[in-house]
Design a protein around this motif. Structure first.
Motif, PDB file in Angstrom:
ATOM      1  N   LEU A  14       0.850  -1.188   0.000  1.00  0.00           N
ATOM      2  CA  LEU A  14       0.000   0.000   0.000  1.00  0.00           C
ATOM      3  C   LEU A  14       0.888   1.241   0.000  1.00  0.00           C
ATOM      4  O   LEU A  14       1.686   1.434   0.929  1.00  0.00           O
ATOM      5  CB  LEU A  14      -0.912   0.005   1.227  1.00  0.00           C
ATOM      6  CG  LEU A  14      -1.868  -1.196   1.366  1.00  0.00           C
ATOM      7  CD1 LEU A  14      -2.507  -1.202   2.753  1.00  0.00           C
ATOM      8  CD2 LEU A  14      -2.945  -1.137   0.291  1.00  0.00           C
ATOM      9  N   LEU A  15       0.768   2.069  -1.015  1.00  0.00           N
ATOM     10  CA  LEU A  15       1.620   3.255  -1.120  1.00  0.00           C
ATOM     11  C   LEU A  15       1.249   4.334  -0.114  1.00  0.00           C
ATOM     12  O   LEU A  15       2.051   5.215   0.186  1.00  0.00           O
ATOM     13  CB  LEU A  15       1.554   3.822  -2.542  1.00  0.00           C
ATOM     14  CG  LEU A  15       2.171   2.960  -3.643  1.00  0.00           C
ATOM     15  CD1 LEU A  15       2.133   3.703  -4.974  1.00  0.00           C
ATOM     16  CD2 LEU A  15       3.605   2.567  -3.302  1.00  0.00           C
ATOM     17  N   GLY A  16       0.026   4.268   0.417  1.00  0.00           N
ATOM     18  CA  GLY A  16      -0.397   5.263   1.397  1.00  0.00           C
ATOM     19  C   GLY A  16      -0.784   6.578   0.753  1.00  0.00           C
ATOM     20  O   GLY A  16      -1.100   6.652  -0.438  1.00  0.00           O
ATOM     21  N   LEU A  17      -0.724   7.646   1.549  1.00  0.00           N
ATOM     22  CA  LEU A  17      -1.163   8.958   1.081  1.00  0.00           C
ATOM     23  C   LEU A  17      -0.029   9.832   0.570  1.00  0.00           C
ATOM     24  O   LEU A  17      -0.255  10.752  -0.203  1.00  0.00           O
ATOM     25  CB  LEU A  17      -1.882   9.694   2.224  1.00  0.00           C
ATOM     26  CG  LEU A  17      -3.192   9.061   2.687  1.00  0.00           C
ATOM     27  CD1 LEU A  17      -3.674   9.731   3.957  1.00  0.00           C
ATOM     28  CD2 LEU A  17      -4.246   9.156   1.608  1.00  0.00           C
ATOM     29  N   LEU A  82      -1.833   3.758  10.525  1.00  0.00           N
ATOM     30  CA  LEU A  82      -0.994   4.186  11.645  1.00  0.00           C
ATOM     31  C   LEU A  82       0.082   3.145  11.966  1.00  0.00           C
ATOM     32  O   LEU A  82       1.250   3.501  12.202  1.00  0.00           O
ATOM     33  CB  LEU A  82      -1.866   4.437  12.882  1.00  0.00           C
ATOM     34  CG  LEU A  82      -2.952   5.516  12.737  1.00  0.00           C
ATOM     35  CD1 LEU A  82      -3.785   5.594  14.005  1.00  0.00           C
ATOM     36  CD2 LEU A  82      -2.338   6.877  12.415  1.00  0.00           C
ATOM     37  N   ALA A  83      -0.289   1.876  11.955  1.00  0.00           N
ATOM     38  CA  ALA A  83       0.673   0.808  12.247  1.00  0.00           C
ATOM     39  C   ALA A  83       1.759   0.733  11.178  1.00  0.00           C
ATOM     40  O   ALA A  83       2.938   0.535  11.494  1.00  0.00           O
ATOM     41  CB  ALA A  83      -0.054  -0.530  12.362  1.00  0.00           C
ATOM     42  N   ASP A  84       1.381   0.909   9.922  1.00  0.00           N
ATOM     43  CA  ASP A  84       2.365   0.885   8.832  1.00  0.00           C
ATOM     44  C   ASP A  84       3.395   1.991   9.003  1.00  0.00           C
ATOM     45  O   ASP A  84       4.589   1.800   8.737  1.00  0.00           O
ATOM     46  CB  ASP A  84       1.662   1.029   7.479  1.00  0.00           C
ATOM     47  CG  ASP A  84       0.954  -0.251   7.050  1.00  0.00           C
ATOM     48  OD1 ASP A  84       1.159  -1.280   7.703  1.00  0.00           O
ATOM     49  OD2 ASP A  84       0.187  -0.207   6.072  1.00  0.00           O
ATOM     50  N   HIS A  85       2.922   3.152   9.447  1.00  0.00           N
ATOM     51  CA  HIS A  85       3.847   4.274   9.634  1.00  0.00           C
ATOM     52  C   HIS A  85       4.826   3.986  10.777  1.00  0.00           C
ATOM     53  O   HIS A  85       6.029   4.247  10.654  1.00  0.00           O
ATOM     54  CB  HIS A  85       3.070   5.552   9.925  1.00  0.00           C
ATOM     55  CG  HIS A  85       3.943   6.745  10.174  1.00  0.00           C
ATOM     56  ND1 HIS A  85       4.505   7.471   9.155  1.00  0.00           N
ATOM     57  CD2 HIS A  85       4.376   7.318  11.331  1.00  0.00           C
ATOM     58  CE1 HIS A  85       5.240   8.449   9.669  1.00  0.00           C
ATOM     59  NE2 HIS A  85       5.171   8.386  10.986  1.00  0.00           N
TER      60      HIS A  85
END
Length: 312
Positions: A14-17, A82-85
């Motif tokens: 997931l590339l995220g924002l 949040l966990a990915d960050h």
């Protein structure tokens, strides 16, 4: 169709924002604050309705269910972001991706159905006030909510099973912050025509039918209110529906912007902004929209907060 001789994908990224570290820090803080506000606000609504006997009516029963769904809705995407960050990982397994997609669209469908049920409740209350207590019985309210869960579960299960049968090979990067159906279909190296057909037919009916029910309910409500001779009476009737109408416009406006536009009108930035609105912002705003315009609910919330302060 892509080549079928490529290695099968077992996980996605997931590339995220944003890919900018400074922006990621800011987005993490914003998402954390919004998630905490969503959970706290909706749980307070549920607690206030559950503890105040004056709020034990169909309207607040549906509102407490909507608040519960909104907490679950936000919890399917934001904690993962949040966990990915924190962990510095963007990977999600294939089964995890399907699970996230299942629950995300389950709660989207439930929001959709509950907004329609709440519109019907307002229609009966305003257009047939003398028969409200006999029509909106406790048994009917429970049946409407339970039926919504059953239909939503079956609908999402169909689309999840159709997605599970697809093969994914080669590119496994999702330009999003959660597993959405459109990016997944683009990554598949299988024939996706059946999936797309079911989204455009059965999926569209599931989304459009409640929206049509809401429109019909508010057409009848508007006609009934305009027949009221007193300006104060008209304002009071409209004010009881104002919160619900605001939530309906916010929810359906963002859904239409993402899923019911021609493909040529889509852009990653535009779609991401719209999905943030309906997956993050709308569940957070719902408690504020309903409580700010409702005197009884504000009174119940003050009692709950005061009781908690005294407890601590």
């Amino acid at each position: 169709m892509r080549g079928s001789n490529q290695t099968s994908v077992s996980e996605f990224f997931l590339l995220g924002l944003s890919r900018q570290p400074q922006q990621q820090q800011l987005l993490f803080l914003i998402f954390l604050i919004m998630y905490l506000a969503t959970v706290l606000g909706n749980l307070l609504i549920i607690l206030a309705i559950g503890t105040d006997s004056r709020l034990h009516s169909p309207m607040y029963f549906f509102l407490s269910n909507l608040s519960f769904v909104d907490v679950c809705f936000s919890s399917t995407t934001i904690p993962k972001v949040l966990a990915d960050h924190v962990l510095g990982s963007q990977a999600i397994s294939f089964s995890g991706c399907l699970t996230q997609m299942y629950f995300l669209f389950l709660f989207v469908d439930m929001d959709n159905f509950l907004l329609a049920v709440m519109a019907y409740d307002r229609y009966v209350a305003i257009c047939h006030p003398l028969h409200y207590t006999t029509k909106m019985t406790q048994q009917l309210c429970v049946l409407l909510v339970a039926g919504s869960w059953v239909v939503a579960s079956l609908n999402v299960l169909l689309h999840t099973l159709l997605m599970a049968r697809l093969s994914f090979c080669g590119d496994n990067t999702i330009p999003h912050f959660f597993c959405d159906v459109t990016p997944l279909l683009k990554l598949s190296c299988s024939d996706t025509h059946l999936n797309e057909l079911m989204i455009l037919t059965e999926g569209a009916v599931i989304m459009i039918a409640p929206f049509v029910c809401i429109l019909i309910s508010y057409i009848h409500i508007t006609c009934a209110v305009l027949r009221v001779s007193s300006a104060r009476g008209r304002w009071k009737a409209f004010s009881t529906c104002g919160s619900h109408l605001a939530v309906v416009c916010l929810f359906y406006g963002t859904i239409i912007a993402v899923y019911f536009n021609p493909s040529s009108a889509h852009s990653p930035e535009r779609d991401t902004a719209a999905t943030v609105l309906y997956t993050v912002v709308t569940p957070m705003l719902n408690p504020f929209i309903y409580s700010l315009r409702n005197r009884d609910l504000k009174g119940a919330l003050r009692k709950v907060v005061h009781r908690k302060i005294l407890f601590f």
